[in-house]
Design a protein around this motif. Structure first.
Motif, PDB file in Angstrom:
ATOM      1  N   ILE A 111       0.844  -1.142   0.150  1.00 57.80           N
ATOM      2  CA  ILE A 111       0.073   0.212   0.025  1.00 57.80           C
ATOM      3  C   ILE A 111       0.862   1.236  -0.053  1.00 57.80           C
ATOM      4  N   ALA A 112       0.830   1.766  -0.856  1.00 59.44           N
ATOM      5  CA  ALA A 112       1.561   3.196  -1.159  1.00 59.44           C
ATOM      6  C   ALA A 112       1.633   4.285   0.122  1.00 59.44           C
ATOM      7  N   ASP A 113       2.647   4.959   0.534  1.00 59.68           N
ATOM      8  CA  ASP A 113       2.417   5.858   1.538  1.00 59.68           C
ATOM      9  C   ASP A 113       2.664   5.118   2.751  1.00 59.68           C
ATOM     10  N   ASP A 114       2.448   3.722   2.880  1.00 57.70           N
ATOM     11  CA  ASP A 114       2.500   3.299   4.241  1.00 57.70           C
ATOM     12  C   ASP A 114       3.864   2.698   4.720  1.00 57.70           C
ATOM     13  N   PHE A 115       5.146   3.076   3.897  1.00 56.31           N
ATOM     14  CA  PHE A 115       6.277   2.695   4.321  1.00 56.31           C
ATOM     15  C   PHE A 115       6.741   3.351   5.401  1.00 56.31           C
ATOM     16  N   LEU A 116       6.939   2.963   6.731  1.00 56.83           N
ATOM     17  CA  LEU A 116       7.124   3.781   7.846  1.00 56.83           C
ATOM     18  C   LEU A 116       8.348   3.103   8.399  1.00 56.83           C
ATOM     19  N   ASP A 174       7.329   5.285  -3.648  1.00 56.84           N
ATOM     20  CA  ASP A 174       7.322   5.647  -5.066  1.00 56.84           C
ATOM     21  C   ASP A 174       7.238   4.380  -6.373  1.00 56.84           C
ATOM     22  N   GLU A 175       7.625   3.308  -5.674  1.00 57.53           N
ATOM     23  CA  GLU A 175       7.671   2.108  -6.583  1.00 57.53           C
ATOM     24  C   GLU A 175       6.542   1.277  -6.215  1.00 57.53           C
ATOM     25  N   ALA A 176       5.764   1.697  -5.192  1.00 54.71           N
ATOM     26  CA  ALA A 176       4.603   0.733  -5.053  1.00 54.71           C
ATOM     27  C   ALA A 176       3.310   0.944  -6.126  1.00 54.71           C
ATOM     28  N   ASP A 177       3.473  -0.222  -7.047  1.00 57.90           N
ATOM     29  CA  ASP A 177       2.390   0.236  -8.124  1.00 57.90           C
ATOM     30  C   ASP A 177       1.172  -0.800  -8.066  1.00 57.90           C
ATOM     31  N   GLY A 178       1.263  -1.437  -7.148  1.00 53.13           N
ATOM     32  CA  GLY A 178      -0.181  -2.381  -7.059  1.00 53.13           C
ATOM     33  C   GLY A 178       0.100  -3.674  -7.577  1.00 53.13           C
ATOM     34  N   ALA A 179       1.542  -3.973  -7.894  1.00 54.15           N
ATOM     35  CA  ALA A 179       1.909  -5.448  -8.423  1.00 54.15           C
ATOM     36  C   ALA A 179       1.823  -6.257  -7.179  1.00 54.15           C
ATOM     37  N   GLU A 180       1.708  -7.542  -7.515  1.00 50.04           N
ATOM     38  CA  GLU A 180       1.831  -8.593  -6.543  1.00 50.04           C
ATOM     39  C   GLU A 180       3.107  -8.895  -6.319  1.00 50.04           C
ATOM     40  N   VAL A 181       3.541  -9.073  -4.884  1.00 46.33           N
ATOM     41  CA  VAL A 181       4.871  -9.656  -4.517  1.00 46.33           C
ATOM     42  C   VAL A 181       4.882 -10.690  -3.797  1.00 46.33           C
TER      43      VAL A 181
END
Length: 251
Positions: free
Chosen positions: A74-79, A128-135
């Motif tokens: 989820i973008a913006d949730d890297f803390l 910036d790299e969080a694009d919704g792709a599955e990892v």
């Protein structure tokens, strides 16, 4: 001691001692693990959903269990979480919210950095790299450390790996199911160092605290009989003293 009163007291003490003995046996049954987990079981990678359900507390035998799961960041949730140690060196963890199902997430410790600037840079790059792709992520499942009070001078700082604290700062959390423990990833991202997460020590099949409690219950049971004896003896000594006083007064 053969009077009805003291026989009744003895029967009462027998009941109390029996309860204490049962409690001692109950503690002993839980002091020895009759079916301990096999050695090395935590090193066998299992699907996250086979180990734990969202909202559940992590049982002690499963702390450090290696698991694997897949999801999207989820973008913006890297803390950043402070006060993290790698090989005895204090540094920082970068964490993220991994959405493993439509409305289910788990907190992931992604990697370690030796200084706050490196950790912040990695968190920004991951956002910036969080694009919704599955990892796919694998690592150890570890119990939540619980929230802590941040320093007065840095109210936004987090010093404990707490899912509850992270959840309060995540986005898109309406009706969200969350795993209570967190996942310490075995492979770092964004140039971070791998988190030092050794295999947990093998648990002893004997719980010495429960054995100590069982001994305490046995002492309590013995004390119940001693109390009966002491009360009966005190009553007898009092009657003898009253009898001797009465004899002395009649002379």
């Amino acid at each position: 001691m053969l009077r009805r009163r003291w026989i009744g007291m003895l029967l009462l003490c027998l009941v109390v001692a029996g309860v204490f003995a049962w409690l001692g046996q109950w503690q002993l049954e839980r002091a020895i693990e009759t079916d301990p987990p096999p050695a090395g079981v935590t090193e066998q990678v299992q699907p996250l959903t086979d180990v734990l359900e969202p909202g559940e507390y992590l049982p002690e035998p499963l702390v450090g269990q290696r698991v694997e799961t897949a999801g999207t960041w989820i973008a913006d949730d890297f803390l950043v979480v402070s006060h993290r140690f790698n090989d005895g060196i204090e540094g920082y963890w970068v964490t993220g919210q991994l959405r493993v199902a439509e409305r289910t997430s788990i907190a992931v410790a992604i990697g370690w950095a030796p200084d706050r600037a490196s950790a912040d840079a990695a968190a920004a790059a991951l956002n910036d790299e969080a694009d919704g792709a599955e990892v796919s992520i694998s690592g150890r499942i570890i119990s939540d450390e619980g929230p802590g009070v941040p320093p007065h001078a840095e109210p936004e700082r987090m010093d404990r790996m707490s899912t509850a604290a992270l959840l309060s700062r995540w986005h898109d959390i309406e009706e969200l199911d969350v795993y209570r423990p967190y996942l310490a990833s075995s492979t770092a991202l964004a140039g971070l160092d791998d988190i030092d997460s050794p295999a947990p020590e093998e648990l002893s099949p004997v719980n010495w605290l429960n054995i100590f409690y069982a001994v305490e219950w046995a002492i309590f049971a013995g004390f119940a009989f001693y109390l009966w004896y002491r009360l009966a003896k005190d009553a007898w000594e009092r009657e003898v003293e009253e009898f001797e006083d009465a004899q002395a007064a009649s002379v």
